[in-house]
Design a protein around this motif. Structure first.
Motif, PDB file in Angstrom:
ATOM      1  N   TRP A 277       0.822  -1.215   0.000  1.00 14.78           N
ATOM      2  CA  TRP A 277       0.000   0.000   0.000  1.00 14.78           C
ATOM      3  C   TRP A 277       0.854   1.261   0.000  1.00 14.78           C
ATOM      4  O   TRP A 277       0.450   2.277  -0.573  1.00 14.78           O
ATOM      5  CB  TRP A 277      -0.944  -0.010   1.198  1.00 14.78           C
ATOM      6  N   GLU A 278       1.998   1.225   0.627  1.00 12.72           N
ATOM      7  CA  GLU A 278       2.884   2.389   0.605  1.00 12.72           C
ATOM      8  C   GLU A 278       3.381   2.658  -0.818  1.00 12.72           C
ATOM      9  O   GLU A 278       3.426   3.808  -1.265  1.00 12.72           O
ATOM     10  CB  GLU A 278       4.080   2.161   1.543  1.00 12.72           C
ATOM     11  N   TRP A 297     -12.041   4.180  -2.482  1.00 11.78           N
ATOM     12  CA  TRP A 297     -12.056   3.727  -1.084  1.00 11.78           C
ATOM     13  C   TRP A 297     -13.273   4.275  -0.345  1.00 11.78           C
ATOM     14  O   TRP A 297     -13.887   3.565   0.458  1.00 11.78           O
ATOM     15  CB  TRP A 297     -10.771   4.160  -0.384  1.00 11.78           C
ATOM     16  N   PRO A 307     -12.759  -2.653   4.531  1.00 12.53           N
ATOM     17  CA  PRO A 307     -11.733  -2.082   5.413  1.00 12.53           C
ATOM     18  C   PRO A 307     -10.671  -1.353   4.602  1.00 12.53           C
ATOM     19  O   PRO A 307     -10.076  -1.927   3.688  1.00 12.53           O
ATOM     20  CB  PRO A 307     -11.146  -3.307   6.116  1.00 12.53           C
ATOM     21  N   PRO A 309      -7.109   0.061   4.015  1.00 12.72           N
ATOM     22  CA  PRO A 309      -5.743  -0.083   4.559  1.00 12.72           C
ATOM     23  C   PRO A 309      -5.247   1.247   5.121  1.00 12.72           C
ATOM     24  O   PRO A 309      -5.552   2.313   4.579  1.00 12.72           O
ATOM     25  CB  PRO A 309      -4.924  -0.523   3.340  1.00 12.72           C
ATOM     26  N   GLU A 310      -4.492   1.193   6.174  1.00 16.00           N
ATOM     27  CA  GLU A 310      -4.066   2.399   6.878  1.00 16.00           C
ATOM     28  C   GLU A 310      -3.392   3.431   5.962  1.00 16.00           C
ATOM     29  O   GLU A 310      -3.717   4.623   6.040  1.00 16.00           O
ATOM     30  CB  GLU A 310      -3.129   2.026   8.033  1.00 16.00           C
ATOM     31  N   PRO A 311      -2.467   3.041   5.071  1.00 21.28           N
ATOM     32  CA  PRO A 311      -1.835   4.054   4.211  1.00 21.28           C
ATOM     33  C   PRO A 311      -2.822   4.731   3.253  1.00 21.28           C
ATOM     34  O   PRO A 311      -2.540   5.812   2.742  1.00 21.28           O
ATOM     35  CB  PRO A 311      -0.788   3.238   3.430  1.00 21.28           C
ATOM     36  N   ARG A 313      -6.016   5.564   4.068  1.00 21.70           N
ATOM     37  CA  ARG A 313      -7.038   6.334   4.780  1.00 21.70           C
ATOM     38  C   ARG A 313      -6.968   7.842   4.502  1.00 21.70           C
ATOM     39  O   ARG A 313      -8.004   8.480   4.295  1.00 21.70           O
ATOM     40  CB  ARG A 313      -6.944   6.074   6.287  1.00 21.70           C
ATOM     41  N   PRO A 314      -5.782   8.441   4.492  1.00 23.89           N
ATOM     42  CA  PRO A 314      -5.743   9.898   4.243  1.00 23.89           C
ATOM     43  C   PRO A 314      -6.384  10.312   2.932  1.00 23.89           C
ATOM     44  O   PRO A 314      -7.079  11.330   2.871  1.00 23.89           O
ATOM     45  CB  PRO A 314      -4.234  10.212   4.272  1.00 23.89           C
ATOM     46  N   SER A 316      -8.777   8.825   1.377  1.00 26.52           N
ATOM     47  CA  SER A 316     -10.218   8.547   1.381  1.00 26.52           C
ATOM     48  C   SER A 316     -10.995   9.514   2.268  1.00 26.52           C
ATOM     49  O   SER A 316     -12.225   9.539   2.218  1.00 26.52           O
ATOM     50  CB  SER A 316     -10.472   7.113   1.857  1.00 26.52           C
ATOM     51  N   GLU A 317     -10.293  10.299   3.087  1.00 28.84           N
ATOM     52  CA  GLU A 317     -10.962  11.166   4.048  1.00 28.84           C
ATOM     53  C   GLU A 317     -10.924  12.636   3.646  1.00 28.84           C
ATOM     54  O   GLU A 317     -11.287  13.513   4.430  1.00 28.84           O
ATOM     55  CB  GLU A 317     -10.321  10.982   5.430  1.00 28.84           C
TER      56      GLU A 317
END
Length: 522
Positions: A277-278, A297, A307, A309-311, A313-314, A316-317
């Protein structure tokens, strides 16, 4: 940063069939009595559920979920219709898989590198079973410099060109992205791609894609390709690597307004695959994929509970992702009329009418998006992906232009009166067509013929706005798009056939051909 749920829109909350469909699509969905209790199964319009599943191309997944649930309220005739479609799709996918393998071997035997895009290969890669996804054709990707030889061998395999286009100078390599062939006996269509996307946007080179390819096995396992010799490659088929797969699928779905849920289900399945993901985040930034990626996303999380993935999230928000997702929801709703009208005021759910109106404005009918991923302008396929007058149309609607600015920036502009008036016909048309569809499918399914009749009418994708398409581009790629309009396209020789040695004249003649195309539509 927006915090409201995308599904707080009253028209989606009240759509029982759509909500049941959404609850059955996630990868880890386990249908139970609670799943159906929330939707009042005895009051469901089962014919409409089948119609929605068929439109969104998710019949195989829904059939298996309904069969697994074994709920007494599900009509036996409905399951029979789902089962028949499931079996037909399985046979077709196996047929496409075998033909794709045959064509791949043919091309590789002659020294050409080739990917299989989407279709059976993607079904195997993401679902582990070709029967769980649908596809209408075979998509192959080859290096641009191999196009002439690849076309020769596709014709040798019995295929005939559907396009009949003349390539002008070298601009076709970066303005267009595929050409189509049809086998007259097998009735199989092949799209031969030399790029992932149209419109001169950013994307990885073929060599970069090939370096990170994945090996596709018919048994369903996917692993990183390690073969180095051409002889070994000739017996293999390859798909895009996980990171490139997301880059491709998110841009493809965004370009179509995500009017089929199948594309979001692909994102849901990809979310649990072994993806760096990075590295993907760097690719999205490099190739201008952040708007489409964030939108993908946002929609997958809201509609399928995917769900993130953490990388990821930015991206998608952001406000941009939220607004683009709202635009896609409005486009989905226009594509398949819902039984309830679009929300017209601020209600208890906290969603303002202006917020939805802005997203509807980006779906105004300025061009028609065909099912194959291209764009029709004036009813005729064109190599100019977004039409000849994208910015001209946007500048004619000042409000829409402001909306595009707010989507691509961080500021929020209130929709003016002009855009509000533009959205009224769309909203009223949606309500009217919704009522008609609701009346046509009001009866509960009682027999297989009834279900077949309910699904006989084909759903035509609604027009998609150039403003929306432009809002998916980052500023630097909009500039590239504008520059690309100055170069000839494969549609120019259709308007003015010239000998190949005079093709250079298409550059100075470009404005006149554009005017001719514009006025001929009227």
């Amino acid at each position: 940063m927006p915090t409201k749920s995308l599904l707080e829109l009253s028209s989606w909350k009240k759509d029982q069939e759509l909500n049941l469909l959404l609850s059955l699509l996630p990868k880890d969905a386990l249908p139970s009595s609670n799943t159906f209790a929330a939707t009042h199964p005895h009051g469901l319009d089962w014919a409409r559920l089948l119609r929605l599943a068929d439109h969104h191309r998710v019949v195989p997944l829904i059939y298996l979920q309904l069969k697994r649930s074994n709920h007494p309220a599900i009509p036996a005739s409905l399951l029979g219709s789902f089962q028949a479609q499931y079996h037909r799709n399985t046979l077709r996918m196996l047929h496409l898989q075998a033909e794709a393998a045959r064509l791949t071997r043919l091309l590789m035997d002659h020294g050409l590198r080739v990917f299989i895009l989407k279709g059976p290969a993607l079904a195997q890669q993401l679902y582990g079973d070709v029967s769980l996804r649908t596809s209408k054709d075979i998509d192959l990707l080859i290096a641009p410099d191999d196009m002439d030889e690849a076309e020769h061998w596709i014709r040798e395999a019995g295929y005939e060109s559907k396009s009949g286009e003349t390539r002008v100078l070298g601009s076709w390599k970066w303005k267009d992205h595929h050409t189509s062939f049809l086998h007259p006996q097998k009735r199989i269509e092949v799209e031969l791609h030399w790029r992932l996307h149209p419109d001169a946007g950013g994307e990885p080179s073929f060599d970069e894609l090939w370096d990170r390819r994945q090996f596709s096995e018919s048994a369903g396992a996917s692993r990183r390709a390690s073969a180095d010799s051409m002889a070994a490659m000739a017996a293999s088929t390859y798909t895009l690597g996980g990171e490139h797969q997301f880059l491709y699928l998110s841009a493809h779905g965004a370009r179509h307004g995500w009017f089929r849920l199948r594309w979001l289900v692909d994102i849901d399945r990809l979310a649990v695959c072994a993806v760096d993901w990075e590295a993907l985040l760097l690719m999205l930034r490099r190739y201008g994929g952040l708007p489409a990626g964030g939108q993908a996303w946002k929609l997958a999380a809201a509609l399928l509970g995917t769900p993130i993935p953490e990388p990821m999230r930015p991206i998608s928000e952001t406000r941009q992702a939220h607004r683009l997702a709202l635009s896609a929801l409005a486009f989905m709703q226009a594509s398949v009329p819902a039984p309830h009208p679009v929300a017209s005021g601020t209600g208890a759910n906290g969603t303002a009418a202006s917020e939805l109106s802005q997203s509807i404005a980006l779906t105004q009918p300025m061009e028609t998006a065909p099912s194959d991923g291209g764009v029709l302008v004036g009813g005729t396929a064109t190599g100019d992906a977004f039409g000849e007058a994208a910015l001209h149309t946007v500048s004619d609607a000042t409000g829409i232009a402001r909306e595009v600015g707010s989507v691509t920036g961080d500021t929020v502009n209130t929709l003016n009166t002009a855009v509000s008036s533009l959205t009224m016909p769309v909203a009223s048309a949606t309500v009217a067509s919704s009522s008609a569809v609701a009346g046509a499918t009001a009866a509960t399914v009682t027999s297989s013929p009834a279900v077949a009749a309910a699904t006989a009418t084909a759903v035509t994708p609604q027009p998609i706005s150039r403003a929306y398409l432009l809002s998916l581009k980052e500023p630097r790629h909009r500039l590239l798009y504008l520059i690309s309009r100055l170069f000839p396209s494969t549609g120019d020789p259709i308007l003015l056939p010239l000998p190949r040695k005079l093709h250079f004249l298409y550059i100075p003649l470009r404005p006149f051909l554009w005017l001719k195309r514009r006025f001929s539509k009227h």
